[in-house]
Scaffold this motif. Structure first.
Motif, PDB file in Angstrom:
ATOM      1  N   ASP A  16       0.858  -1.181   0.000  1.00  0.00           N
ATOM      2  CA  ASP A  16       0.000   0.000   0.000  1.00  0.00           C
ATOM      3  C   ASP A  16       0.894   1.231   0.000  1.00  0.00           C
ATOM      4  OD1 ASP A  16      -2.450  -1.406   0.204  1.00  0.00           O
ATOM      5  OD2 ASP A  16      -2.132  -1.675   2.359  1.00  0.00           O
ATOM      6  N   ILE A  17       0.430   2.294  -0.635  1.00  0.00           N
ATOM      7  CA  ILE A  17       1.173   3.553  -0.558  1.00  0.00           C
ATOM      8  C   ILE A  17       0.320   4.548   0.212  1.00  0.00           C
ATOM      9  CG2 ILE A  17       2.378   5.341  -1.847  1.00  0.00           C
ATOM     10  CD1 ILE A  17       2.771   3.426  -4.113  1.00  0.00           C
ATOM     11  N   LEU A  18       0.846   4.983   1.354  1.00  0.00           N
ATOM     12  CA  LEU A  18       0.114   5.905   2.223  1.00  0.00           C
ATOM     13  C   LEU A  18       0.281   7.339   1.731  1.00  0.00           C
ATOM     14  CD1 LEU A  18       0.128   3.263   3.861  1.00  0.00           C
ATOM     15  CD2 LEU A  18       0.378   4.653   5.926  1.00  0.00           C
ATOM     16  N   PRO A  19      -0.624   8.226   2.165  1.00  0.00           N
ATOM     17  CA  PRO A  19      -0.566   9.604   1.657  1.00  0.00           C
ATOM     18  C   PRO A  19       0.811  10.250   1.738  1.00  0.00           C
ATOM     19  CG  PRO A  19      -2.595   9.308   2.864  1.00  0.00           C
ATOM     20  CD  PRO A  19      -1.802   8.021   3.023  1.00  0.00           C
ATOM     21  N   ALA A  22       2.298   8.859  -1.207  1.00  0.00           N
ATOM     22  CA  ALA A  22       1.447   8.953  -2.396  1.00  0.00           C
ATOM     23  C   ALA A  22       1.315  10.403  -2.882  1.00  0.00           C
ATOM     24  CB  ALA A  22       0.067   8.362  -2.114  1.00  0.00           C
ATOM     25  N   ILE A  23       1.345  11.360  -1.960  1.00  0.00           N
ATOM     26  CA  ILE A  23       1.216  12.770  -2.379  1.00  0.00           C
ATOM     27  C   ILE A  23       2.435  13.212  -3.198  1.00  0.00           C
ATOM     28  CG2 ILE A  23       1.014  15.174  -1.594  1.00  0.00           C
ATOM     29  CD1 ILE A  23      -0.664  14.083   0.778  1.00  0.00           C
ATOM     30  N   ARG A  25       4.491  11.321  -4.698  1.00  0.00           N
ATOM     31  CA  ARG A  25       4.520  10.452  -5.875  1.00  0.00           C
ATOM     32  C   ARG A  25       3.582  10.999  -6.962  1.00  0.00           C
ATOM     33  NH1 ARG A  25       1.972   5.688  -7.812  1.00  0.00           N
ATOM     34  NH2 ARG A  25       3.411   4.079  -8.535  1.00  0.00           N
ATOM     35  N   ALA A  26       2.374  11.414  -6.550  1.00  0.00           N
ATOM     36  CA  ALA A  26       1.427  11.969  -7.520  1.00  0.00           C
ATOM     37  C   ALA A  26       1.960  13.273  -8.104  1.00  0.00           C
ATOM     38  CB  ALA A  26       0.062  12.181  -6.858  1.00  0.00           C
ATOM     39  N   GLN A 352       1.372  14.831   4.820  1.00  0.00           N
ATOM     40  CA  GLN A 352       0.280  14.054   5.405  1.00  0.00           C
ATOM     41  C   GLN A 352      -1.041  14.321   4.704  1.00  0.00           C
ATOM     42  OE1 GLN A 352       1.086  11.780   7.562  1.00  0.00           O
ATOM     43  NE2 GLN A 352       3.194  12.505   7.557  1.00  0.00           N
ATOM     44  N   THR A 353      -1.168  15.474   4.088  1.00  0.00           N
ATOM     45  CA  THR A 353      -2.436  15.827   3.443  1.00  0.00           C
ATOM     46  C   THR A 353      -2.187  16.856   2.356  1.00  0.00           C
ATOM     47  OG1 THR A 353      -4.608  16.853   3.773  1.00  0.00           O
ATOM     48  CG2 THR A 353      -2.840  17.608   5.193  1.00  0.00           C
ATOM     49  N   THR A 354      -3.145  16.992   1.471  1.00  0.00           N
ATOM     50  CA  THR A 354      -3.064  18.024   0.454  1.00  0.00           C
ATOM     51  C   THR A 354      -3.633  19.349   0.958  1.00  0.00           C
ATOM     52  OG1 THR A 354      -5.216  17.341  -0.396  1.00  0.00           O
ATOM     53  CG2 THR A 354      -3.289  16.361  -1.437  1.00  0.00           C
TER      54      THR A 354
END
Lengths: 469, 469
Positions: A16-19, A22-23, A25-26, A352-354
């Motif tokens: 799994d890729i956590l935020p 993942a952030i 990475r995106a 941790q968040t966008t």
């Protein structure tokens, strides 16, 4: 309470890729896509599942073994793709008459290989491929390298693109009468940097059957690019090396050298520093389908993780599926390896968040006010999260702190009554009270380090602010 | 020449996506992601392949049958995911302590279902899910609907979001003593719009065993939302309907109505027109895990293609994998169905390429000049393609025409000698000659309908332009 019946887990080699990962990475993926598009590359999509016969025997024995292959519900022999090049070949055979040539496409997608999991290597990973097909010109080779260079420049990563030409390698083999053994020889040479001369000598003896003299000459060849102060020096050394070769070999070598010179001239036109390009004669690239220039990309600060973007020129992409000859050139960014590398280098900012702003409402009766304030802040281009339930302020602030959201807009009874906002900066603890919504947006922009946007004149009537002065 | 040995083809129900569709699809996806992020949703990734036991029995008997399930090389019983909700449940069970609650994530990924291929329906398609987990608040319900609304507003599509509350349906069943038959009743009611009253009456009789009186009362209930002029009128009719219900039912219904009123109040605060929201009591949504609000989205101009964004509230996402209760609410955009819909509506602009400008070089000796001009135009934010080989001008113009590239920068001998560009507008045929690179960039911007960027002051020294005046 009963134990939950199913143990939650992922398959070995998957993740799994956590935020927090993942952030970035995106963001990285989006940067790459923007580079591809800025060079006029267009996206395509192909199925993850293909008929097995389409995929089998295209990479190597190893990729065949590593394939996720099975019979589907209709008893078809199917498999998950292991790269994006074979699907491109199949795609080109089917659609090249629709898309025309030259055709430049990018393809960002997941591929699967059941290989032994290692540090930073998974059985499922993303590839970002870009290719120009339908042309044999070295200008296309240069265009691909320019895209590679621009990708890493955009990501803020220092790298060196190492390249070679397959024809130079085969010319060298011709000079030692070893053309027949090219596959085992190239495979051995490719290991020079990692395994060293001694191990490669052994392999050249045992696997390719070369004698001492042949091996010495092969090393003489690969060493031409070592310690050269520029790529043109290497090219000039190569001209000397091939001077005494048979005429046919000489012509072929000269053609390859002319192509490389054209590539270097075009890259220089693109403003790429010659020092970030390295003609390295020991590079062969494993895959058999390359026929011209080959290249790979090493991170200057982290060469150990291997190439993060590789590729080359092929004469005939889709010969297995069509009679039309489709030459081309392309490369592939190993997104997940690159991500692992940047994580190791510490240049990747975990997030941790966008969200940039949290809107905290303290009573259910004010929820619609929270929604209104959130919508207006969002309309100004700020990423804003309305805390999705009524909780104590302390709990909402704790949430903002844990998620690293820098700013909180607090809406209590007083703010609701006066239609104003209180802004809390999480780092300093500083609070600004009684801000109108326009002031709130302006202040949030300042705190986020952006130019404070002026209120939209359409909403307040033209020049209203000027009249006030 | 021998026939190519392998027939290039894709599996039934799968497809390639060519640039003309892939470009607007990528743009659409990027728009959706920007909306998700503007509400503070963060991306996650999960594997496409999971242990089969994780996925089995979570959707319906149908999804179990439609699963791509097989034994991997390590004899593990594995399957490709058929949605993104089950993987989220597994993810939450494993990682919720790391990410904390409330947790809002989006997930854009491919899913696979071996269903019968139909118009606009494939066995492989993308889902775009967004959920808030760890809260039971109706504010979160409203936040999800706000995101849905904003997605379609951003895509420029008129739509109506229809919603209902599962508790209202079960309260209605309680008033006719049919709580036990809720599964077949809800399944039948869900077909009301498509199949009509007669067919649903049959199903309610044969599958759920309801009598005439019960069926009449069920229809009386679902008809409360028909012809209502506003959602508050429907709510007020519902209060009348449940007035005579047993106390326990009445309390439950009132709680659901209060939640819906809070949702509507928050949505109104977000500036969403009540007319684009429709409390529709015939909506049940097939999947069994919904427990609160449920919703779906119909395109106003193309209701036939069905819901393009659906979801709802669930009490306990991950009970199969963890003892921790995880309530939440979320929705999923059916990207590929939406895409098919927009194609049908003709609102999707097909594009052959991402390039805005083609740079045409006519001689190999000028290739580096072409690269230099391309790099400078690109640095100004214009998407530019260097034609990747030396061809006649007529052929390069034909290429630009076929790809719908509106502007061509022509670099011939004269342009090379004077370091200038000739710009050809493909639509008018108009040519501008002798343009410096700065003029070229400015003119390209004008022709592309953008503000002409001023030359970078850093490059020309500060205020140089002003001094010239």
């Amino acid at each position: 309470m009963a134990k939950p019946p199913i143990q939650p887990r992922v398959l070995k080699g998957f993740r799994d890729i956590l935020p927090e990962t993942a952030i970035p990475r995106a963001e990285m993926l989006q940067s790459l896509v923007e580079v591809f598009q800025s060079f006029g590359f267009s996206p395509i999509e192909t199925p993850a599942l293909e008929y097995a016969e389409i995929l089998l025997g295209k990479g190597s024995e190893e990729t065949d073994k590593q394939m996720y292959r099975f019979a589907d519900n209709g008893k078809r022999d199917v498999a998950l793709r292991f790269d994006l090049t074979v699907p491109l070949a199949r795609f080109a055979a089917m659609h090249i008459h629709e898309v025309g040539t030259p055709f430049r496409r990018y393809h960002v997608a997941t591929v699967w290989r059941a290989e032994k999991p290692q540090r930073g290597r998974y059985r499922e990973f993303a590839q970002c491929d870009f290719d120009i097909i339908g042309t044999t010109s070295a200008i296309a080779d240069a265009e691909i390298i320019t895209v590679m260079h621009r990708c890493f420049e955009t990501l803020g990563v220092n790298c060196t693109i190492r390249f070679n030409h397959r024809a130079l390698l085969s010319c060298a083999l011709e000079t030692i009468d070893a053309s027949e053994q090219s596959v085992p020889v190239l495979r051995a040479i490719d290991k020079l940097e990692k395994a060293g001369e001694e191990a490669v000598t052994k392999e050249l003896t045992s696997e390719a059957g070369l004698n001492e003299e042949q091996i010495a000459r092969i090393f003489l060849f690969t060493q031409l690019s070592m310690n050269a102060t520029s790529n043109s020096e290497t090219i000039s050394r190569l001209r000397d090396f091939f001077e005494s070769a048979p005429a046919e070999t000489l012509v072929k070598a000269e053609e390859a050298l002319n192509q490389l010179e054209l590539v270097l001239r075009v890259l220089s036109g693109s403003g790429i520093d010659d020092r970030s390009l390295n003609l390295d004669l020991s590079i062969a690239r494993g895959l058999d389908y390359y026929t011209g220039i080959v290249f790979e990309t090493m991170l200057d600060e982290l060469p150990d993780i291997g190439s993060v973007c590789s590729g080359g020129r092929y004469d005939d992409l889709a010969s297995l599926y069509t009679k039309q000859q489709l030459p081309g050139v392309g490369a592939s960014v190993g997104l997940d390896r690159l991500l692992a590398g940047l994580e190791e280098l510490g240049t990747l900012k975990a997030k941790q968040t966008t969200a940039e702003v949290l809107v905290a409402v303290l009573e259910e009766a004010h929820a619609h006010f929270g929604a209104e304030v959130s919508a207006k802040i969002r309309a100004a281009g700020i990423k804003v999260e309305l805390y999705p339930q009524i909780s104590k302020l302390s709990q909402q602030l704790k949430y903002a702190d844990r998620k690293n959201i820098p700013l909180v807009v607090i809406l209590g009874e007083q703010e609701f009554q006066s239609s104003t906002c209180t802004i809390k900066s999480m780092s300093s603890g500083e609070q600004d009270k009684d801000c109108s919504i326009e002031q709130t947006i302006a202040l949030l922009n300042v705190r986020l380090g952006r130019p404070a946007s002026l209120p939209d004149p359409d909403e307040n009537g033209p020049d209203e602010n000027e009249l006030d002065e």
